[in-house]
Write a protein that holds these residues in place. Structure first.
Motif, PDB file in Angstrom:
ATOM      1  N   ALA A  10      33.648  22.647  25.829  1.00  0.00           N
ATOM      2  CA  ALA A  10      33.529  23.577  26.964  1.00  0.00           C
ATOM      3  C   ALA A  10      32.656  24.776  26.580  1.00  0.00           C
ATOM      4  O   ALA A  10      31.816  25.222  27.360  1.00  0.00           O
ATOM      5  CB  ALA A  10      34.915  24.041  27.407  1.00  0.00           C
ATOM      6  N   VAL A  25      37.689  26.063  30.566  1.00  0.00           N
ATOM      7  CA  VAL A  25      36.553  26.922  30.919  1.00  0.00           C
ATOM      8  C   VAL A  25      36.918  28.393  30.678  1.00  0.00           C
ATOM      9  O   VAL A  25      36.148  29.161  30.091  1.00  0.00           O
ATOM     10  CB  VAL A  25      36.122  26.701  32.389  1.00  0.00           C
ATOM     11  N   PRO A  68      32.259  15.627  29.962  1.00  0.00           N
ATOM     12  CA  PRO A  68      32.489  16.930  30.612  1.00  0.00           C
ATOM     13  C   PRO A  68      33.395  16.816  31.830  1.00  0.00           C
ATOM     14  O   PRO A  68      34.024  17.811  32.218  1.00  0.00           O
ATOM     15  CB  PRO A  68      31.073  17.375  31.024  1.00  0.00           C
ATOM     16  N   ARG A 111      34.936  24.991  37.042  1.00  0.00           N
ATOM     17  CA  ARG A 111      34.075  23.962  36.448  1.00  0.00           C
ATOM     18  C   ARG A 111      32.614  24.126  36.858  1.00  0.00           C
ATOM     19  O   ARG A 111      31.731  23.541  36.223  1.00  0.00           O
ATOM     20  CB  ARG A 111      34.612  22.568  36.817  1.00  0.00           C
ATOM     21  N   LEU A 166      30.179  24.861  34.089  1.00  0.00           N
ATOM     22  CA  LEU A 166      29.756  23.866  33.097  1.00  0.00           C
ATOM     23  C   LEU A 166      28.314  23.444  33.350  1.00  0.00           C
ATOM     24  O   LEU A 166      27.965  23.034  34.464  1.00  0.00           O
ATOM     25  CB  LEU A 166      30.675  22.641  33.153  1.00  0.00           C
TER      26      LEU A 166
END
Lengths: 553, 553
Positions: free
Chosen positions: B263, B234, B226, B525, B528
């Motif tokens: 993602a 994203v 990741p 990010r 995530l």
């Protein structure tokens, strides 16, 4: 969200197995259950609301277990969600009438289609969906995994290994999906042996085996008596062989069920041979062991046959022809419906079959009013396999014909042939403006009409009047006239634009027997390599043993 | 023609087995062959011209047997016709260079693609065809049945039963086709055990097992760190979730390989959760156990995962989540590439994956100059399953969109989404006027260009610029402008007709992030659910054990 317990299915399974042990006591020896205690077994392991898969195949039926299900107490077990390939036995519907089951996902209902429609109308049965076989198997691994499965095998050993013999059919797919998701696998067997001829399903995948009082039922679904083949069918078979098989050099194929394709099989060693086509067509098959194929096999036409299931009476013949059929170390056939459907979809260049109705776009369906029957394997075999990437002469030629003059990326295409006489029994026209499927779909509350083969996937329509090559049609109007042009004296056929049809004929889109160099007077039953059941037995050197209902001697 | 001998394959098999017994002597104990004598075994049972299937899967490799093949004497054994899913190891090509093999049918060549192209150019290797996996398996039962197969398993017992553990993969399909056509089945195993944790392949189907000096190679193909996911990815994942998954209510799906779909997996428990989509999307999967899916599983998004193969490091996690994954009685995963491909084709509503190039018709390919790589499972998953007959909301909606305003029979359609950034590495544009596949095909002498996903099957193209819904396009020109309209600053994108693109946007055919209510500044990010490998391990409660190359701690 956090979840504490990720093992609910396995613990549920353990509880069910424990209940079975407690309930059965001495009636359980290892995995073997005493025949008379099957109801106790089912009550112990099935819970209300379970998804239960019962092996009802095209041929093989877990009929003893189907009967046992009907004896469950609906107060204790109800709202079962039944999964099955084929709904063939009255018991399959009795459980809905008795309130034991309430939901059904299936592929084909054949003889039960009318009663099924009545139960749906009465609100006693909720259909999830109708599938093609392979699609239903696929869902077993995604969102319709069985909690309990009830399958049929030829024999079990004392450890619970199963021998399915020639009729392996759906068993591996059903058992794998159930056993590896912590479900419960129950097999009825015809016999218990110390040593199996071969192991088809390892005992690790099986929870219970129970000897049925009678061998499981098998339907001889693919046997056609050559005596009943008409000269019209001979003519159509000649056109198929010369105008399609030879024209496209079809080596790998599947045949649907029925007399039309049986006639083709019986013309291979005679008519196709006379055209010099041996070794050039019909060498590799995805097909059950059709008795009508015996003369072609004996004539050296056929290199290989892989089968969905077996056919009653063909056991010894298959055993004696292991170069042609798939057989196990015990000599008996190995069938596998899932893998044969995969092969039929992806490794065959042509599907040819019959239908009841075709509309002006080429859509066809066997759905008729008051019946909910499904289509079994036909949609899978009779669809262009768009994932296919390997090429063959037949596939490339079909693809090139359909794309000629277009800017589309070159691609091959599967040949999908619908073969029908223009009038069916009782003078019902096979060509219609509107499929009965529309009404059937509305009556049954289906979101779209139940179409067997879509017009977009059909490449040729073959009738006694000729062949319409839909690949060569360039617009909807041409397509409609090509269909009308082979629809004979049906209202659809009478409605043709004669000038346009002649134009299509000039362009080779419609081909009459005479355009193919076929003299209709040659289309006699003399061309059949076997004219009756006895001829088939003779061709097999006495190895084929027709079931009683096909014997008049 | 009459044929005297219908049993040539079985007698050939018997002769080969007899030669093996004679050659191996004491080095053969039951079905177990001494490791050092594998060359003798192969010389005894393989004959020149044989079709030999070697298990080279997406992940698992019969590498010891591949090495042993290279040691054969080309004077004694040559012109082998090799069949394999994946050509992954140098040894797979060494046998062609050495003159042991001459023909190849396969699905994917990955790292060997460039060398494969050179061998073809040098005339040392003749490619039969390139397939999608399931298609190749299908041909094993029709016209490419192996004479000898070389497979890999975790363990054998002394009788020759095999345990494949989590990496069952292609083994059942290969072994079934070979064993039941009187072929010869040889398995390399990592260990020989007295008692197997479970039986995956019955010993009746196996002729020889040989312990390899090292465990078979397994490639961790589906692990994505990741930490390497970009904010552009994203953003694209947000568009996918809101504009496609949510829009069509996609419950059953397959993801391709790569960071784009990783993602999406990592945004399910965060972004999709915030949209209220838990329980409404992405609940049932045909997918290998992707580590990136761990947070979504832990968050309760995922009900079921059936897998083609396993993924290194995921063994303990899978074992601890048997409600989600398919596991055997021993607790380890059961994979099956054939059945999972069936499920991916027929039981999933969507395939989403990446590609290297897309043309103006939406055709896409990963074929690049000087390489012959194939496409593995993508064509099967990324094609409309025209045999499908069961419906779902997603499938019906896609079908209705594509047919709106037409006279065509109503039909559903699979969603096939291609997800690419407009520029790849080294600023190579992902959108092109003409696919490299044309040149690749010409150079390799292929009859048609090697297209991975055909434009006719693609329903959506997703880039950082937006989503083009090709289902809503009514003609070729609209389709082309829809594609140009999401092609960014590539020459194809710059060539757009701005007014027409704005019109497509007004009609909802093109949707920008802002049209979907997505603020690009939210695409960070931070969304995530795991930002690095350590987070994945943490999310798995320490059960996931990443392979060394993915660990920096």
């Amino acid at each position: 969200m956090t979840r504490a317990d990720w093992d609910t299915q396995r613990s549920s399974r353990a509880r069910r197995l424990e209940r079975a042990r407690a309930s059965l006591g001495d009636a359980l020896a290892g995995k073997l259950v005493a025949t008379g205690r099957v109801a106790d077994l089912l009550h112990a392991v099935i819970e209300s609301g379970d998804r239960v898969c019962i092996e009802g195949n095209n041929q093989k039926q877990a009929d003893f277990l189907a009967q046992a299900l009907t004896a469950l107490d609906p107060q204790r077990v109800n709202n079962l969600h039944m999964l099955q390939s084929v709904l063939a036995l009255p018991q399959h519907l009795d459980i809905f009438e008795k309130g034991i089951a309430s939901k059904l996902d299936f592929s084909f209902s054949g003889p039960q289609a009318a009663r099924l429609a009545r139960l749906v109308a009465a609100g006693k049965l909720n259909i999830g969906a109708i599938h093609t076989y392979l699609e239903l198997f696929g869902r077993y691994f995604i969102d319709l995994t069985p909690r309990v499965c009830l399958v049929a095998a030829q024999a079990a050993d004392r450890k619970g290994n199963l021998y399915t013999g020639p009729n392996t059919e759906d068993t591996p797919a059903i058992v794998e999906a159930t056993a590896f998701r912590n479900g419960i696998v129950i097999a009825q067997v015809n016999e218990v042996l110390d040593e199996l001829p071969r192991v088809d399903v390892p005992s690790d995948w099986v929870d219970f085996a129970v000897k049925a009082p009678q061998p499981h039922y098998i339907e001889p679904l693919f046997t056609r008596d050559p005596a009943l083949i008409s000269e019209i069918q001979v003519l159509m078979a000649m056109m198929a062989i010369k105008g399609i098989y030879g024209e496209y050099a079809i080596e790998r194929l599947n045949h649907g069920i029925g007399f039309d394709t049986a006639a083709i099989e019986l013309l291979l060693p005679t008519y196709a041979e006379s055209l010099g086509l041996r070794g050039k067509i019909a060498s590799h098959w995805a097909l059950n062991p059709h008795p009508a194929l015996i003369p072609a096999i004996e004539a050296g036409f056929v290199q290989s046959v892989h089968s969905f299931g077996s056919e009653l009476g063909m056991e010894d013949y298959v055993r004696a022809r292991p170069d042609v059929f798939f057989v196990g170390p015990d000599g008996s056939m190995r069938s596998n419906r899932a893998m044969c459907q995969v092969a039929g979809h992806y490794a065959c260049d042509m599907f040819i079959g019959s239908t009841l109705q075709i509309d002006l776009q080429g859509n066809s369906s066997t759905a008729t009013l008051g019946r909910i029957s499904g289509f079994g394997g036909a949609p899978n075999m009779g669809a262009d396999a768009r994932g296919r990437r390997h090429s063959s002469a037949a596939w490339l030629k079909a693809g090139a014909q359909s794309r000629e003059g277009s800017r589309l990326m070159p691609r091959g295409q599967k040949l999908v042939v619908q073969m029908v006489e223009t009038f069916r029994e009782h003078m019902a026209p096979a060509f219609v403006e509107r499929l009965d499927a529309w009404t059937v779909g509305e009556q049954a509350g289906m979101p779209i009409p139940p179409v067997m083969i879509y017009g977009e996937d059909v490449t040729h329509i073959l009738t006694e009047e000729g062949i319409a090559n839909l690949l060569l049609c360039r617009n909807e109007e041409e397509r409609e006239q090509a269909i009308r042009g082979v629809a004979g004296y049906t209202p659809v056929g009478m409605g043709r634009d004669r000038r346009m049809v002649e134009n299509l004929r000039d362009r080779g889109i419609i081909r009459r027997p005479e355009d193919l160099g076929i003299n209709k007077r040659d289309a006699t039953r003399d061309l059949l390599a076997a004219k009756n059941m006895k001829d088939l037995v003779r061709a097999s050197h006495g190895l084929y043993k027709p079931p009683r209902q096909f014997r008049s001697w």
